[in-house]
Design a protein around this motif. Structure first.
Motif, mmCIF file in Angstrom:
data_model
loop_
_atom_site.group_PDB
_atom_site.id
_atom_site.type_symbol
_atom_site.label_atom_id
_atom_site.label_comp_id
_atom_site.label_asym_id
_atom_site.label_seq_id
_atom_site.Cartn_x
_atom_site.Cartn_y
_atom_site.Cartn_z
ATOM 1 N N THR A 27 0.841 -1.200 0.000
ATOM 2 C CA THR A 27 0.000 0.000 0.000
ATOM 3 C C THR A 27 0.874 1.246 0.000
ATOM 4 O OG1 THR A 27 -1.733 -1.161 1.224
ATOM 5 C CG2 THR A 27 -1.815 1.247 1.218
ATOM 6 N N LYS A 28 0.532 2.159 -0.897
ATOM 7 C CA LYS A 28 1.254 3.428 -1.001
ATOM 8 C C LYS A 28 0.263 4.573 -0.816
ATOM 9 C CE LYS A 28 3.843 6.300 -4.298
ATOM 10 N NZ LYS A 28 4.352 6.386 -5.687
ATOM 11 N N ARG A 29 0.614 5.529 0.011
ATOM 12 C CA ARG A 29 -0.244 6.682 0.266
ATOM 13 C C ARG A 29 0.465 7.934 -0.253
ATOM 14 N NH1 ARG A 29 -4.218 5.643 3.998
ATOM 15 N NH2 ARG A 29 -4.301 7.839 4.609
ATOM 16 N N GLU A 30 -0.273 8.736 -1.013
ATOM 17 C CA GLU A 30 0.295 9.967 -1.566
ATOM 18 C C GLU A 30 -0.718 11.101 -1.445
ATOM 19 O OE1 GLU A 30 2.099 11.716 -5.782
ATOM 20 O OE2 GLU A 30 1.250 9.699 -5.682
ATOM 21 N N THR A 31 -0.321 12.192 -0.820
ATOM 22 C CA THR A 31 -1.202 13.346 -0.690
ATOM 23 C C THR A 31 -1.210 14.124 -2.005
ATOM 24 O OG1 THR A 31 -0.759 13.524 1.683
ATOM 25 C CG2 THR A 31 -1.639 15.474 0.579
ATOM 26 N N VAL A 32 -2.402 14.259 -2.594
ATOM 27 C CA VAL A 32 -2.511 14.978 -3.867
ATOM 28 C C VAL A 32 -3.027 16.399 -3.669
ATOM 29 C CG1 VAL A 32 -2.788 12.866 -5.206
ATOM 30 C CG2 VAL A 32 -4.816 13.994 -4.293
ATOM 31 N N LEU A 33 -3.598 16.677 -2.500
ATOM 32 C CA LEU A 33 -4.038 18.027 -2.168
ATOM 33 C C LEU A 33 -4.003 18.191 -0.653
ATOM 34 C CD1 LEU A 33 -5.361 20.812 -2.731
ATOM 35 C CD2 LEU A 33 -7.584 19.665 -2.626
ATOM 36 N N SER A 34 -3.430 19.300 -0.207
ATOM 37 C CA SER A 34 -3.409 19.584 1.221
ATOM 38 C C SER A 34 -3.528 21.087 1.413
ATOM 39 C CB SER A 34 -2.113 19.071 1.856
ATOM 40 O OG SER A 34 -2.108 19.317 3.245
ATOM 41 N N ASP A 36 -5.750 24.251 4.068
ATOM 42 C CA ASP A 36 -6.194 24.469 5.447
ATOM 43 C C ASP A 36 -7.439 23.657 5.788
ATOM 44 O OD1 ASP A 36 -4.132 26.212 5.785
ATOM 45 O OD2 ASP A 36 -5.324 28.023 5.410
ATOM 46 N N THR A 37 -8.315 23.462 4.807
ATOM 47 C CA THR A 37 -9.584 22.791 5.106
ATOM 48 C C THR A 37 -9.774 21.461 4.394
ATOM 49 O OG1 THR A 37 -10.648 24.073 3.345
ATOM 50 C CG2 THR A 37 -10.788 24.951 5.587
ATOM 51 N N LEU A 38 -9.100 21.245 3.268
ATOM 52 C CA LEU A 38 -9.351 20.049 2.458
ATOM 53 C C LEU A 38 -8.051 19.309 2.160
ATOM 54 C CD1 LEU A 38 -11.352 18.317 0.829
ATOM 55 C CD2 LEU A 38 -10.983 19.857 -1.120
ATOM 56 N N LYS A 39 -8.097 18.003 2.375
ATOM 57 C CA LYS A 39 -6.954 17.146 2.075
ATOM 58 C C LYS A 39 -7.445 15.921 1.321
ATOM 59 C CE LYS A 39 -3.164 14.608 4.350
ATOM 60 N NZ LYS A 39 -2.555 14.260 5.654
ATOM 61 N N VAL A 40 -6.711 15.543 0.264
ATOM 62 C CA VAL A 40 -7.061 14.377 -0.541
ATOM 63 C C VAL A 40 -5.834 13.474 -0.616
ATOM 64 C CG1 VAL A 40 -7.885 13.533 -2.762
ATOM 65 C CG2 VAL A 40 -8.690 15.747 -1.900
ATOM 66 N N VAL A 41 -6.023 12.212 -0.247
ATOM 67 C CA VAL A 41 -4.921 11.253 -0.230
ATOM 68 C C VAL A 41 -5.238 10.105 -1.181
ATOM 69 C CG1 VAL A 41 -3.575 9.658 1.178
ATOM 70 C CG2 VAL A 41 -4.349 11.837 2.153
ATOM 71 N N ALA A 42 -4.318 9.837 -2.105
ATOM 72 C CA ALA A 42 -4.447 8.687 -3.003
ATOM 73 C C ALA A 42 -3.855 7.465 -2.317
ATOM 74 C CB ALA A 42 -3.725 8.960 -4.310
ATOM 75 N N VAL A 43 -4.646 6.397 -2.226
ATOM 76 C CA VAL A 43 -4.210 5.152 -1.601
ATOM 77 C C VAL A 43 -4.144 4.085 -2.694
ATOM 78 C CG1 VAL A 43 -4.679 3.420 0.164
ATOM 79 C CG2 VAL A 43 -5.347 5.815 0.550
#
Length: 302
Positions: A27-34, A36-43
Motif C-alpha cells: 500500500t502506497k499513500r500519496e497526498t494529492v491536495l493539502s 487548510d480545510t481540504l486534504k485528498v490522499v491517493a491510496v
C-alpha cells in the motif's frame, strides 16, 4: 526427477500458495491536495497476480475536511441523497480543481450506484454538488487540457471546465477531439444514418456550428475510444481542415489518412450488427420473462 528439482518445485508451489493466501499486497499513500480545510490522499494497493507475475495497481482516494477524515455517513449527508444514507463509498477518481475543491467519481460498495460530484470547502463549510449519478459508470474521462468529460446514462456528454468550474451538457455520445475557447470539435458514430460525424459545437449553448459527415460504408471507424487527448487532436488535424473564423467550418482534407473499407467488409459489418441486435433483443426478452416469473412466484407465495 532428482531430489533437488523436486525440492525446488515444492518450494515454488509453497511460495505461490503463500503469496496467494496473503495477497502480497503493498500500500502506497500519496497526498494529492493539502490545504487548510481540504486534504485528498491517493491510496494505491499493489497486489501480486501470480498468474502473470505482475503487480496490479488499484487506487482509491480518502478525503479529509478540517483535519478529520470524511466519513461515509458525512459524505452521504453532503450528497443529500436519501437512498444513499446508509451506503459505504469508494472514491475512484479525484481531480484537484483548486485548493478548496475536488472533482470526484464515487460508487457504493456493491457498485449498484455511482455519482460524480464536486466537493468544495470554500468559506470553511464543506459542500457536495452532484454533477451526475447513474448505475453503470460515473468515471471522469480525459479531455483537452483544462477540461474533463463525463457521460450520463444513456450516453449524453457532459463537459467539465476546471477553471473556472463550469458544467456544460452536450446532447449525444460524442468523443471530444479538441477545444478552443467556447468551441469543441466532437466525433460520434451515427448508426441510425450509417455515418461518422465530426462536428464543431458551441459549448455554452450546445449548438452545432459546422459538421462533416462520412459514410460508414466507405470509411472505417477510427480507434478513438481509449486514445489520449493529444492523439484525438492529432487525428482531427491529420484528416480535416478546421476554420474558426466568422463562419466556422470543417472539411475533409484531400490528403487525409482515414482508413477505407471494401463493400465486402461493409457487408460483414452489417451482418455482425444485425446478429448483435438479435442477441440483445433475445437477452432482453429472456430477462423480462425471468423477472415476470419471479414476480408471479412472489405473488403466488403471498
Amino acid at each position: 526427477m532428482n531430489v533437488k528439482t523436486s525440492t525446488a518445485m515444492r518450494s515454488a508451489v509453497l511460495l505461490s500458495a503463500a503469496l496467494l493466501a496473503s495477497g502480497c499486497t503493498r500500500t502506497k499513500r500519496e497526498t494529492v491536495l493539502s490545504s487548510d480545510t481540504l486534504k485528498v490522499v491517493a491510496v494505491t494497493e499493489s497486489r501480486l497476480d501470480i498468474n502473470v507475475s505482475k503487480y496490479q495497481h488499484y487506487t482509491t482516494f480518502e478525503l479529509y475536511v478540517d483535519g478529520g477524515k470524511l466519513s461515509d455517513r458525512a459524505f452521504a449527508g453532503l450528497l443529500d441523497d436519501p437512498g444513499a444514507a446508509d451506503d459505504r463509498f469508494v472514491h475512484t477518481d479525484a481531480v484537484v480543481l483548486d485548493d478548496h475543491a475536488v472533482l470526484l467519481a464515487s460508487h457504493n460498495r456493491d457498485s449498484l450506484r455511482c455519482w460524480t460530484t464536486r466537493l468544495s470547502t470554500s468559506g470553511g463549510t464543506p459542500r457536495v454538488e452532484e454533477l451526475m449519478s447513474g448505475t453503470v459508470d460515473c468515471s471522469i474521462r480525459p479531455a483537452p487540457a483544462g477540461w474533463k468529460a463525463l457521460y450520463e446514462e444513456p450516453g449524453d456528454l457532459i463537459l467539465i471546465r476546471e477553471h473556472p468550474f463550469q458544467r456544460h451538457p452536450i446532447a449525444g455520445y460524442w468523443y471530444v477531439l479538441w477545444i478552443e475557447g467556447d468551441v469543441a470539435a466532437l466525433y460520434q458514430k451515427d448508426r441510425e444514418h450509417e455515418r461518422l460525424v465530426v462536428r464543431l459545437a458551441r459549448i455554452s449553448s450546445d449548438t452545432s456550428l459546422a459538421e462533416q459527415a462520412l459514410p460508414m460504408q466507405q470509411y472505417a471507424e477510427p480507434d478513438l475510444l481509449y486514445a489520449s487527448p493529444e492523439a484525438r487532436r492529432q487525428w482531427l488535424f491529420d484528416n480535416f481542415r478546421v476554420s474558426m473564423g466568422n463562419t466556422p467550418s470543417i472539411q475533409l482534407r484531400a490528403d487525409n489518412r482515414l482508413e477505407t473499407i471494401t463493400p465486402e467488409v461493409w457487408a460483414q459489418y452489417q451482418a455482425n450488427d444485425q446478429e448483435n441486435r438479435e442477441l440483445d433483443a433475445r437477452a432482453r426478452a429472456e430477462g423480462e420473462a425471468w423477472n415476470d416469473a419471479q414476480r408471479k412466484a412472489l405473488d403466488a407465495g403471498r
